[in-house]
Every structure is written in structure tokens, then in C-alpha cells.
Scaffold this motif. Structure first.
Motif, PDB file in Angstrom:
ATOM      1  N   PHE A  30      54.878  67.240  36.874  1.00  0.00           N
ATOM      2  CA  PHE A  30      56.284  67.624  36.890  1.00  0.00           C
ATOM      3  C   PHE A  30      57.120  66.808  35.911  1.00  0.00           C
ATOM      4  CE2 PHE A  30      55.097  69.856  40.732  1.00  0.00           C
ATOM      5  CZ  PHE A  30      55.740  71.064  40.503  1.00  0.00           C
ATOM      6  N   VAL A  31      56.761  65.584  35.645  1.00  0.00           N
ATOM      7  CA  VAL A  31      57.460  64.820  34.612  1.00  0.00           C
ATOM      8  C   VAL A  31      57.216  65.461  33.249  1.00  0.00           C
ATOM      9  CG1 VAL A  31      57.462  62.622  33.373  1.00  0.00           C
ATOM     10  CG2 VAL A  31      57.581  62.639  35.855  1.00  0.00           C
ATOM     11  N   ALA A  32      55.968  65.854  32.976  1.00  0.00           N
ATOM     12  CA  ALA A  32      55.655  66.520  31.715  1.00  0.00           C
ATOM     13  C   ALA A  32      56.363  67.863  31.617  1.00  0.00           C
ATOM     14  CB  ALA A  32      54.147  66.709  31.577  1.00  0.00           C
ATOM     15  N   LEU A  33      56.451  68.597  32.708  1.00  0.00           N
ATOM     16  CA  LEU A  33      57.146  69.883  32.710  1.00  0.00           C
ATOM     17  C   LEU A  33      58.633  69.696  32.439  1.00  0.00           C
ATOM     18  CD1 LEU A  33      56.737  72.933  33.234  1.00  0.00           C
ATOM     19  CD2 LEU A  33      57.371  72.468  35.594  1.00  0.00           C
ATOM     20  N   PHE A  34      59.264  68.739  33.090  1.00  0.00           N
ATOM     21  CA  PHE A  34      60.682  68.477  32.838  1.00  0.00           C
ATOM     22  C   PHE A  34      60.903  68.035  31.397  1.00  0.00           C
ATOM     23  CE2 PHE A  34      61.344  67.718  37.549  1.00  0.00           C
ATOM     24  CZ  PHE A  34      62.037  68.900  37.726  1.00  0.00           C
TER      25      PHE A  34
END
Length: 62
Positions: A30-34
Motif C-alpha cells: 500500500f505504500v508503493a501504491l500510494f
């Protein structure tokens, strides 16, 4: 039922690492997605958002 599962899991050595690994995978994903969402170019977002509409217009012209 939960006591049966919990009892079996407690007997496995090193089972405590699996929740930590799953939390790390979840967090990193989710950090990579954000990061991707906030750094994506607006032109690319607009082009991709218009794809279904462009495809319908091409089919209507045929």
C-alpha cells in the motif's frame, strides 16, 4: 474451533513470524501504491480514464 486451531499453531516453532511477514507485505504494497498514485502523471491518468469511452466511439463508427 478457534481453540483447536490456536492449539495446533502454538505447537509449531517459529509460527510468530508469519503475521509479521504478512503485515510487512501489506504495508509495503500500500505504500508503493500510494507512491505510484501521487507520482503518476496527470496525462497518463486522463488517457487511461478515457480508454473505455474511446473504444465505444471506435465501435460505433464501424
Amino acid at each position: 474451533m478457534l481453540k483447536f486451531i490456536k492449539g495446533n499453531l502454538e505447537a509449531i516453532d517459529g509460527v510468530t513470524i508469519y503475521p509479521i511477514i504478512s503485515l510487512l507485505i501489506f504495508f509495503i504494497f500500500f505504500v508503493a501504491l500510494f507512491w505510484w498514485v501521487f507520482t503518476a502523471k496527470k496525462e497518463h491518468i486522463n488517457e487511461v480514464s478515457q480508454l473505455p469511452l474511446d473504444q465505444n466511439q471506435e465501435n460505433n463508427e464501424l
